[in-house]
Design an enzyme around this catalytic site. Structure first.
Site, PDB file in Angstrom:
ATOM      1  N   LYS A  71       0.867  -1.362  -0.053  1.00 35.63           N
ATOM      2  CA  LYS A  71       0.101   0.132  -0.041  1.00 35.63           C
ATOM      3  C   LYS A  71       1.035   1.356  -0.049  1.00 35.63           C
ATOM      4  O   LYS A  71       0.557   2.315  -0.678  1.00 35.63           O
ATOM      5  CB  LYS A  71      -1.084   0.001   1.215  1.00 35.63           C
ATOM      6  CG  LYS A  71      -1.894   1.015   1.326  1.00 35.63           C
ATOM      7  CD  LYS A  71      -2.641   1.164   2.384  1.00 35.63           C
ATOM      8  CE  LYS A  71      -3.457   2.266   2.797  1.00 35.63           C
ATOM      9  NZ  LYS A  71      -4.357   2.527   3.854  1.00 35.63           N
ATOM     10  N   HIS A 199     -22.534 -30.154 -26.848  1.00 36.50           N
ATOM     11  CA  HIS A 199     -21.025 -29.681 -27.204  1.00 36.50           C
ATOM     12  C   HIS A 199     -21.063 -28.266 -27.013  1.00 36.50           C
ATOM     13  O   HIS A 199     -20.340 -27.566 -28.154  1.00 36.50           O
ATOM     14  CB  HIS A 199     -20.098 -30.412 -28.205  1.00 36.50           C
ATOM     15  CG  HIS A 199     -20.203 -32.029 -28.110  1.00 36.50           C
ATOM     16  ND1 HIS A 199     -19.722 -32.654 -26.711  1.00 36.50           N
ATOM     17  CD2 HIS A 199     -20.258 -32.999 -28.891  1.00 36.50           C
ATOM     18  CE1 HIS A 199     -19.572 -33.813 -27.042  1.00 36.50           C
ATOM     19  NE2 HIS A 199     -20.026 -34.227 -28.076  1.00 36.50           N
ATOM     20  N   GLY A 249     -28.237 -37.536 -26.831  1.00 39.98           N
ATOM     21  CA  GLY A 249     -27.175 -37.212 -25.746  1.00 39.98           C
ATOM     22  C   GLY A 249     -27.148 -35.768 -25.483  1.00 39.98           C
ATOM     23  O   GLY A 249     -26.128 -35.494 -24.748  1.00 39.98           O
TER      24      GLY A 249
END
Length: 474
Positions: A71, A199, A249
Site C-alpha cells: 500500500k 458440445h 445425448g
C-alpha cells in the site's frame, strides 16, 4: 461444543507463562485454538487444543505486513518473490530503487496476497459450502481423466440446484449456455422456448407454436397426451426435431415450468419472428455458422418431459417442474438423469473471465438483446416395420431426404430393414419442387462470405436481412 462456549485464539512467540494461561482457560471451559509451536507446547503439556487444518496454515501477520508495505509502495519496497532479489540488489547498488520497480513489486505483492486469500477461501468454500450452495463437485472435467472438477461462485450462491443425477463439466457448459438462449427467446417473443444443446452449441431451438398433425408425426409426438395444450412441449418437440442426430445425448433447456406433457416427450407469422429465433440461436453457437428458422423453429445449423422421457438425453435445465413431471424425470436412466433447476431471476456479472492454458481472458458479457425490433408429404406416409426404434427411423429419414441413400451392401440392407415398404428415392424434380416452397425461411449468419447465401436467398425468394451486430460465441 456448546454454542455459548467461549473461544480463545492463542498464538505467541514468547512462551513465558503460556501453560499457566492455558490452565486457567481450561478451568473456565474455554475452547483453545492455536497453531504451530504454540499448539505443540500446549498439547505436549496435556491440555486440549484444537488445530483446524485451515487455521494451522493461516499466517495473519505476514500477509498484513505484505499488504501494508505494498500500500505504501511510493516510499517502501516490498519483495514477495525470490526471483526479484537480484534485480532489486542491482538497483540498490546503483543508489536507488526506481518507481517503475516499486510499482511492479507492489503489484506482485498484491497478487501474492490475493492468491493466498483465494487459496484460503477455496478451502473454506469446499469445507463449508460444498453442498451445492456455493461449491459443487463434478463427476469429472471435459474428459473422465480430468479430475478433480468443480463448479463454484466466488460471491453469492450457485444459481441452480441439482434435483436429480450428478452433473459433469460438459453438462454444465451445455446447460449454462442453453438456459440464457431460451430465456432470451421467451423475453423477445413472449412464447415458451426450448433448446437442445450438445458440445456447447445448439442442435435445435424453437418457440411453442401449435403442431399440425403432420408435424406431430414428423417429430414422433403424435402419441403424447396433452401436447396440444402444452406450448412448452410443442417447443421442445420442435427443438429436438431440428436435428435429431446432433441432439442425441443432449442437454435440454426449457424456459417455463416443466409439465407432464413436456416430460413425456421433452400460424405462420412475420419473418422478423423467425429471424429473432435464428439470431438468438446463432448468438449461442460456436464459430462461423448459418442458422435457418421457419415458423418459430430452427431447421438447420451450418457449422417437455414425457417427450423427454422417450429421448436419449443427458439432462434438462428449467426454472421449475410440476411434481408429477419431476417424478417422471427422476426415473429416467435409472435415477441418474440430470435435472437442474435454475433461478429465473439470476443475472450474471457483466464481466466474463476464463482461463486458457494458464492465461486469463476477460471480456464484457454478450448482453446484446435480440428482438423482432432488431431487424429492418412423402416422409409422413412412410410405413415402418413394427418395433423400429426412434433413432433408426430418424437415421433412415435423414438418408432419404438428404439424397445420400446407399446403393448396395450392408448399409443399403440396414436402410431397407426398417421399412414394411421401402420408399423410392426423391427425384430431382421432387427436390426442385420442394425448394420452391421455401418462402418463409429466415437466415441469421455471422459467416464472412455471405455472398453465396445471399444469392441463393434471392433466387429462392427467401428473406435475407443484414444487421451490424456480430454475435460470435466461443
Amino acid at each position: 461444543m456448546a454454542s455459548n462456549q467461549k473461544i480463545a485464539i492463542v498464538s505467541v512467540f514468547d512462551k513465558t507463562g503460556l501453560l499457566d494461561l492455558t490452565k486457567g482457560l481450561v478451568q473456565q471451559n474455554v475452547r483453545i485454538l492455536a497453531s504451530g509451536g504454540t499448539a505443540r507446547m500446549i498439547r505436549e503439556s496435556g491440555f486440549p487444543v484444537d488445530v483446524p487444518e485451515a487455521v494451522e496454515e493461516i499466517d495473519i501477520g505476514g500477509v498484513t505486513l505484505i499488504r501494508a508495505a505494498a500500500k505504501n509502495h511510493k516510499r517502501v519496497t516490498i519483495l514477495s518473490d525470490p526471483a526479484d532479489y537480484a534485480g532489486f540488489l542491482k538497483e540498490l547498488e546503483a543508489g536507488e530503487i526506481s518507481e517503475t520497480s516499486r510499482n511492479r513489486y507492489a503489484l506482485k505483492a498484491f497478487e501474492h496476497t490475493a492468491d493466498y486469500d483465494s487459496a484460503i477461501s477455496d478451502f473454506f468454500r469446499k469445507e463449508y459450502a460444498s453442498d451445492g450452495d456455493q461449491y459443487l463437485a463434478l463427476r469429472y472435467g471435459a474428459n473422465p481423466h480430468q479430475k478433480p472438477a468443480a463448479a463454484f461462485t466466488a460471491e453469492g450462491k450457485l444459481p441452480f440446484k441439482v434435483l436429480g443425477g450428478a452433473p459433469g463439466y460438459i453438462n454444465l457448459l451445455d446447460a449454462l449456455n442453453a438456459w440464457p438462449l431460451v430465456k432470451e427467446l421467451k423475453q423477445a417473443l413472449g412464447l415458451p422456448a426450448a433448446a437442445s444443446f450438445k458440445h456447447v452449441s445448439p442442435a435445435g431451438a424453437a418457440i411453442g407454436t401449435p403442431l399440425s398433425e403432420d408435424e406431430k408425426k414428423v417429430y414422433f409426438v403424435n402419441d403424447i397426451e396433452g401436447i396440444d395444450s402444452s406450448p412448452l412441449a410443442q417447443a421442445y418437440a420442435r427443438a429436438r426435431g431440428a436435428d435429431r442426430m446432433s441432439s442425441f445425448g443432449d442437454m435440454i433447456a426449457l424456459s417455463d415450468v416443466v409439465d407432464v406433457a413436456t416430460a413425456s416427450i421433452i400460424s405462420k407469422e412475420a419473418a422478423a419472428r423467425d429471424l429473432t429465433v435464428a439470431t438468438i440461436t446463432l448468438k449461442y453457437t460456436q464459430s462461423n455458422s448459418v442458422c435457418y428458422a421457419i415458423n418459430g423453429q430452427v431447421i438447420g445449423l451450418g457449422a417437455g418431459q414425457h417427450i423427454i422421457s422417450k429421448e436419449v438425453s443427458d439432462g434438462v435445465i428449467a426454472p421449475g417442474y410440476d411434481d408429477a413431471a419431476l417424478e417422471i424425470l427422476k426415473k429416467k436412466k435409472g435415477g441418474r438423469y440430470l435435472v437442474l433447476q435454475i433461478d429465473p431471476e439470476y443475472n450474471p456479472s457483466g464481466t466474463e473471465t476464463r482461463t486458457v492454458y494458464g492465461i486469463s481472458l476477460q471480456q464484457h458479457r454478450n448482453d446484446y438483446l435480440v428482438s423482432p425490433k432488431s431487424f429492418a408429404k412423402r416422409v409422413l406416409g412412410l410405413k415402418w416395420k413394427k418395433g423400429t426404434k426412434r433413432a433408426d427411423k430418424s437415421n433412415a429419414i435423414d438418408l432419404l431426404v438428404s439424397g445420400q441413400l446407399p446403393r448396395d451392401g450392408i448399409e443399403r440392407e440396414g436402410f431397407e430393414a426398417v421399412f414394411e415398404e421401402v420408399p423410392a428415392a426423391f427425384t430431382s424434380e421432387e427436390r426442385e419442387a420442394w425448394m420452391k416452397q421455401l418462402k418463409d425461411v429466415a437466415v441469421s449468419s455471422d459467416a464472412f462470405n455471405d455472398g453465396p447465401v445471399f444469392d441463393t436467398a434471392e433466387k429462392l425468394g427467401i428473406t435475407f436481412v443484414e444487421q451490424n451486430i456480430r454475435l460470435f460465441h466461443h
